[in-house]
Design an enzyme around this catalytic site. Sequence first.
Site, mmCIF file in Angstrom:
data_model
loop_
_atom_site.group_PDB
_atom_site.id
_atom_site.type_symbol
_atom_site.label_atom_id
_atom_site.label_comp_id
_atom_site.label_asym_id
_atom_site.label_seq_id
_atom_site.Cartn_x
_atom_site.Cartn_y
_atom_site.Cartn_z
ATOM 1 N N SER A 120 12.169 -6.210 45.759
ATOM 2 C CA SER A 120 12.247 -5.966 47.282
ATOM 3 C C SER A 120 13.881 -6.026 47.381
ATOM 4 O O SER A 120 14.845 -5.585 46.716
ATOM 5 C CB SER A 120 11.580 -6.954 48.013
ATOM 6 O OG SER A 120 11.556 -6.543 49.448
ATOM 7 N N HIS B 161 3.568 -3.068 49.278
ATOM 8 C CA HIS B 161 4.635 -4.067 48.879
ATOM 9 C C HIS B 161 4.224 -5.677 48.605
ATOM 10 O O HIS B 161 3.344 -6.167 49.010
ATOM 11 C CB HIS B 161 5.674 -4.355 50.188
ATOM 12 C CG HIS B 161 6.904 -4.801 49.899
ATOM 13 N ND1 HIS B 161 8.004 -3.754 49.600
ATOM 14 C CD2 HIS B 161 7.446 -5.968 50.065
ATOM 15 C CE1 HIS B 161 8.952 -4.743 49.421
ATOM 16 N NE2 HIS B 161 8.923 -5.921 49.960
ATOM 17 N N ASP C 208 3.817 1.304 51.054
ATOM 18 C CA ASP C 208 5.150 0.261 51.339
ATOM 19 C C ASP C 208 5.910 1.325 52.216
ATOM 20 O O ASP C 208 6.318 2.293 51.948
ATOM 21 C CB ASP C 208 5.921 0.214 50.056
ATOM 22 C CG ASP C 208 6.982 -0.992 50.018
ATOM 23 O OD1 ASP C 208 7.217 -1.328 50.932
ATOM 24 O OD2 ASP C 208 7.203 -1.393 49.004
#
Length: 307
Positions: free
Chosen positions: A153, A276, A246
């Site tokens: 991320s 995610h 996501d």
Amino acid sequence: MPLDPLLENYIASRKNEPRMYMMTPKDARASKADSRMKTWPKAASVATQDIAIPMDWGDCKTRLYRPSNEMLPLVIFYHGGGFMLCDIETHDGVCRSISGSANVAVLSVDYRLAPEHPYPAGQNDATEAVRWAVANAETLNIDPAQIILAGDSAGGNIAAVAALRLVGEIDVLGQALLYPTTDFADQHYPSRDTFANGYGLTKGDGDFFWEHYLSGDEKRPGEIAIVERDDLGKSPATFLATAEYDPIRDEAEVYAARLVAQGVPTFARRYLGANHNFLAFAGLIAACDEIYTDLSRWIGSITGESQ
């Protein structure tokens, strides 16, 4: 394919909890730490050592993971959390899993977080950690010619920026970017709208993270919108994972396509049925087990050690 039932149930179980953007940074950190500590994969059997790296502002905490005492490639890992959440504890399990499955040393970096330390503080820490590791390669018993930068991320963004910062100074062997954010919050990508709510990370969360990360003097630093950079051809060999459900999927896949177009050796895969942060569910969903297998094989392919 449909969202994995386990992920769907997990999201549903938390639907009444306040979103990140509804909390103070302190409360958001506590909430994220609590949820992640419960779901990170079971730790692999690796040795660990906490190391303080001296920086101009003080000591940066790191943790070194080793599956053996032999000289090993080194993965330098930057945790996700929107540039403002999480730490080396929340990502302890994933670092153990990478180290054990890929037979590499892993150095997890507890870089400074926004909003107390907005950009470029954490990015500077990330870059300095690479320099320190290379300078101390003999003591760490790692191969300075086999340095891989990795992160999930926001940490994926940090890893990619660090790799480009170090061009001409340190030859980074590869970068492993796990559902990375690659562009500012106000850019348009279809997945940001399609998966804006109801799939874990929300568009509101993303806006909240960028707002705090860019709360310093420099509001739109060009280096962190990595998808828009014109020097991507200087990036190292890349492993890039995205999740089907996501909101930041599309920007990462556009980034991967631009790497390929500029001649960067790139392994890119969209993991189906996943959202995610699916890396947290090893042994529970197929996509998570697949990403660890793919990452281990990719690391072996660039280091010359078959997995």
